[in-house]
Write a protein that holds these residues in place. Sequence first.
Motif, mmCIF file in Angstrom:
data_model
loop_
_atom_site.group_PDB
_atom_site.id
_atom_site.type_symbol
_atom_site.label_atom_id
_atom_site.label_comp_id
_atom_site.label_asym_id
_atom_site.label_seq_id
_atom_site.Cartn_x
_atom_site.Cartn_y
_atom_site.Cartn_z
ATOM 1 N N GLY A 63 28.113 33.490 41.311
ATOM 2 C CA GLY A 63 28.568 32.321 40.567
ATOM 3 C C GLY A 63 29.319 32.682 39.314
ATOM 4 O O GLY A 63 30.367 32.089 38.998
ATOM 5 N N LEU A 64 28.833 33.661 38.565
ATOM 6 C CA LEU A 64 29.493 34.058 37.322
ATOM 7 C C LEU A 64 30.826 34.749 37.601
ATOM 8 O O LEU A 64 31.802 34.543 36.865
ATOM 9 C CB LEU A 64 28.572 34.967 36.513
ATOM 10 N N ALA A 156 19.951 42.007 33.501
ATOM 11 C CA ALA A 156 20.773 42.379 32.355
ATOM 12 C C ALA A 156 22.262 42.280 32.686
ATOM 13 O O ALA A 156 23.074 41.853 31.850
ATOM 14 C CB ALA A 156 20.423 43.802 31.910
ATOM 15 N N VAL A 157 22.627 42.654 33.915
ATOM 16 C CA VAL A 157 24.034 42.571 34.321
ATOM 17 C C VAL A 157 24.504 41.121 34.352
ATOM 18 O O VAL A 157 25.609 40.801 33.892
ATOM 19 C CB VAL A 157 24.247 43.242 35.695
ATOM 20 N N THR A 158 23.663 40.213 34.868
ATOM 21 C CA THR A 158 24.076 38.809 34.914
ATOM 22 C C THR A 158 24.215 38.233 33.509
ATOM 23 O O THR A 158 25.125 37.441 33.252
ATOM 24 C CB THR A 158 23.095 37.961 35.733
ATOM 25 N N ARG A 159 23.345 38.619 32.599
ATOM 26 C CA ARG A 159 23.489 38.118 31.220
ATOM 27 C C ARG A 159 24.775 38.633 30.591
ATOM 28 O O ARG A 159 25.451 37.914 29.856
ATOM 29 C CB ARG A 159 22.270 38.518 30.379
ATOM 30 N N TRP A 160 25.130 39.881 30.886
ATOM 31 C CA TRP A 160 26.382 40.436 30.365
ATOM 32 C C TRP A 160 27.580 39.702 30.960
ATOM 33 O O TRP A 160 28.539 39.388 30.252
ATOM 34 C CB TRP A 160 26.433 41.930 30.696
ATOM 35 N N LEU A 161 27.529 39.408 32.249
ATOM 36 C CA LEU A 161 28.607 38.633 32.871
ATOM 37 C C LEU A 161 28.695 37.233 32.280
ATOM 38 O O LEU A 161 29.802 36.689 32.099
ATOM 39 C CB LEU A 161 28.392 38.542 34.386
ATOM 40 N N ALA A 162 27.547 36.642 31.955
ATOM 41 C CA ALA A 162 27.558 35.311 31.341
ATOM 42 C C ALA A 162 28.258 35.344 29.983
ATOM 43 O O ALA A 162 28.992 34.410 29.620
ATOM 44 C CB ALA A 162 26.126 34.800 31.185
ATOM 45 N N GLU A 167 33.077 33.832 26.842
ATOM 46 C CA GLU A 167 34.256 34.214 26.066
ATOM 47 C C GLU A 167 35.513 33.537 26.598
ATOM 48 O O GLU A 167 36.468 33.310 25.846
ATOM 49 C CB GLU A 167 34.434 35.740 26.097
ATOM 50 N N LEU A 168 35.480 33.193 27.893
ATOM 51 C CA LEU A 168 36.612 32.501 28.512
ATOM 52 C C LEU A 168 36.429 30.984 28.498
ATOM 53 O O LEU A 168 37.172 30.265 29.153
ATOM 54 C CB LEU A 168 36.789 32.987 29.958
ATOM 55 N N GLU A 169 35.390 30.511 27.763
ATOM 56 C CA GLU A 169 35.089 29.081 27.585
ATOM 57 C C GLU A 169 34.524 28.432 28.857
ATOM 58 O O GLU A 169 34.733 27.245 29.098
ATOM 59 C CB GLU A 169 36.312 28.313 27.069
ATOM 60 N N VAL A 170 33.813 29.220 29.625
ATOM 61 C CA VAL A 170 32.997 28.640 30.691
ATOM 62 C C VAL A 170 31.737 28.079 30.046
ATOM 63 O O VAL A 170 31.110 28.730 29.207
ATOM 64 C CB VAL A 170 32.616 29.706 31.739
ATOM 65 N N GLU A 171 31.354 26.865 30.418
ATOM 66 C CA GLU A 171 30.128 26.268 29.903
ATOM 67 C C GLU A 171 28.979 26.638 30.821
ATOM 68 O O GLU A 171 29.034 26.395 32.028
ATOM 69 C CB GLU A 171 30.270 24.744 29.820
ATOM 70 N N ASN A 382 27.724 43.763 45.280
ATOM 71 C CA ASN A 382 29.160 44.001 45.333
ATOM 72 C C ASN A 382 29.876 42.931 46.160
ATOM 73 O O ASN A 382 30.868 42.339 45.737
ATOM 74 C CB ASN A 382 29.409 45.390 45.923
ATOM 75 N N ASN A 383 29.327 42.660 47.349
ATOM 76 C CA ASN A 383 29.950 41.670 48.224
ATOM 77 C C ASN A 383 29.818 40.253 47.666
ATOM 78 O O ASN A 383 30.712 39.427 47.837
ATOM 79 C CB ASN A 383 29.320 41.742 49.617
ATOM 80 N N SER A 384 28.693 39.960 47.025
ATOM 81 C CA SER A 384 28.516 38.633 46.425
ATOM 82 C C SER A 384 29.553 38.383 45.342
ATOM 83 O O SER A 384 30.146 37.299 45.252
ATOM 84 C CB SER A 384 27.104 38.502 45.844
ATOM 85 N N MET A 385 29.760 39.381 44.493
ATOM 86 C CA MET A 385 30.765 39.237 43.437
ATOM 87 C C MET A 385 32.149 39.008 44.036
ATOM 88 O O MET A 385 32.891 38.120 43.598
ATOM 89 C CB MET A 385 30.778 40.483 42.546
ATOM 90 N N LYS A 386 32.479 39.786 45.054
ATOM 91 C CA LYS A 386 33.806 39.662 45.664
ATOM 92 C C LYS A 386 33.982 38.297 46.312
ATOM 93 O O LYS A 386 35.059 37.688 46.224
ATOM 94 C CB LYS A 386 33.997 40.772 46.696
ATOM 95 N N SER A 387 32.918 37.774 46.958
ATOM 96 C CA SER A 387 33.034 36.454 47.588
ATOM 97 C C SER A 387 33.298 35.382 46.537
ATOM 98 O O SER A 387 34.066 34.447 46.772
ATOM 99 C CB SER A 387 31.765 36.121 48.379
ATOM 100 N N GLY A 388 32.661 35.517 45.367
ATOM 101 C CA GLY A 388 32.927 34.566 44.284
ATOM 102 C C GLY A 388 34.349 34.652 43.778
ATOM 103 O O GLY A 388 34.976 33.631 43.469
ATOM 104 N N MET A 389 34.873 35.855 43.701
ATOM 105 C CA MET A 389 36.248 36.042 43.239
ATOM 106 C C MET A 389 37.238 35.454 44.237
ATOM 107 O O MET A 389 38.207 34.788 43.852
ATOM 108 C CB MET A 389 36.508 37.529 43.019
ATOM 109 N N ILE A 390 36.995 35.689 45.522
ATOM 110 C CA ILE A 390 37.897 35.140 46.544
ATOM 111 C C ILE A 390 37.853 33.617 46.519
ATOM 112 O O ILE A 390 38.891 32.946 46.637
ATOM 113 C CB ILE A 390 37.528 35.679 47.939
ATOM 114 N N ALA A 391 36.652 33.046 46.366
ATOM 115 C CA ALA A 391 36.531 31.585 46.284
ATOM 116 C C ALA A 391 37.331 31.041 45.113
ATOM 117 O O ALA A 391 38.016 30.016 45.237
ATOM 118 C CB ALA A 391 35.062 31.190 46.159
#
Length: 584
Positions: A63-64, A156-162, A167-171, A382-391
């Motif tokens: 999602g992030l 910790a990785v998800t909090r860093w991604l959040a 920073e990009l103004e995602v709520e 890895n695949n979850s992140m990529k699927s979110g990016m493609i979406a």
Amino acid sequence: MLSLLPPFVRRNIVSSVCTGTGSIFKRFLTAKDASEPEPSRPSEIPRETMEYDVVVVGAGVAGLSSAIRLKQLRPEMSVCVVEKGSEVGAHALSGAVLEPKALDELIPNWKEMDPPIHQRGKDDRMYVLLTNKFGVRVPTPPTMNNHGNYIVSIGAVTRWLAERAEELEVEIYPGFAAREVLYDTHSSCGRPNVVGIAIGDVGIAKDGSMKSNFERGVELRAKHTVFAEGCRGSLTKELMSTYFLERDCQPQIYALGMKEVWEVDPSKFQAGKIVHTAGWPLPWNTYGGSFMYHWEDNKVNLGFVVGLDYPNPHMNLFKEFQKWKTHPLVRKTLEGGRCIAYGARTLVEGGVQSIPELSFPGGVIIGDAAGFVNVLKIKGINNSMKSGMIAAECIASGKPEELSKRVRSSWIYEDLYPVRNIRPAFSKGGFLFGMGYSALDSFIFRGHLPFTFKHSHRDCDATKEASKCKPIQYPKPDGKLTFEITDALLLSGTNHEEDQPCHLTLTDDSIPVDINYKHYAGLEGQYCPAKVYEFVDDDNGGMRLSISAQNCLHCKACDIKDPTQNINWVVPEGGGGPAYAGLM
């Protein structure tokens, strides 16, 4: 009204209202004529509505990543992410070894941004445990080579991604449980359009009455809704049925993964060492495996995974995990240390055979909700992140309906296709056939044999009646290396408001005793890794099923494994559940 306010003001107001602390704002938003009668039911109170271009359900890596990519491509789009955990990362549980390929694409300069990603994998080892004392080291399959990967806390990785998303103004709204899919039934395409989600109400008592802290959930409406709920999400399950998204794929299959984090004696810690095992203590007709990752600061991640198509209802999955730790290979690392965290979750294992249609009118499904775990690697980040990016790329280009096609032409498919036969090989032929086939396929043919095994049944259909299976005796835990489930649960940080409607609902109250207890040895109490289910005397000479929903780790094994599919898992109040924080 709220949609007219600046994002930072809107975030504070909505967070206050939906966490039950915004009484001043609530009175302002729901002001009405004093002569109007007080509502008697929550449904009689109108919801406040907020509108976005995109709403993302779930602040995991999928999602992030989707939210970040959307704002990179279309900065003008308004994007909102809701998360049922009390904070971002609270429900994030994984091995976790991170393959950085998707992260390299999403944030190319991530290494310069002080991420919580430090420990590289260095030493891969694979063992087959033949007995409770003996095991042999075998060659590590090429696809399980972790050189270049990182041992991390996924929380910790998800909090860093959040932080990068904000920073990009995602709520981002943690503590918000998406309870309902919103549909536009007047769609011109003949099927209802998804137009957003509704946050669950808070402050409802077990009897359905409104408590003094009651707050009506908010409707979040959007042009596109991205469902990244993780494995067996309750809204995703509804969408699968509503739009027949699984019509062209095989049944999804699952496993239960349990994990502990240990602080070990520094003399036994080897930073970057990665160990996988298969075999004992699981029987030969049950798929499973385990891992031991030497992380950082003398911390070792332990994981034990059992395929939920196991046949013996007497098998207690938590106790199998505890038994595994007594093997000398594992014991020698843990003795003298202490367990500091425990958790559990289900994993998707169906692979390419079980990936559903990923888009439908108004929305898409990504990440573990869709099923992108590489079962041989026990990895899906890895695949979850990529699927979110493609979406995100499909939505940004105005073509969300192309998501399935884009995924199948991406390196996600290249990762999953070669291991497509590994999991069904174990289901069809048991451990020995599965190991033999896996070795042949991994080392000789590299996943390119010209056939694909099918998943023959759902996990819930694989359970045999108790009378046809042998009961299993488990040793008493010692409290140092092995634990009672109630003691382990204390290390998960799990907490729910007790006076709320049970989020584990039964279609038929008689089935647990009349069928599961009588014919399947009360298997609810065997597969649950949190002692939510327990059969107790009913004071009338019989038995009844006691459900301690406040213990729930949100693993959803009950929703998957129950033989009659009588248990339906839905989200509780937002903010409830485990609190894995940075430990997992």
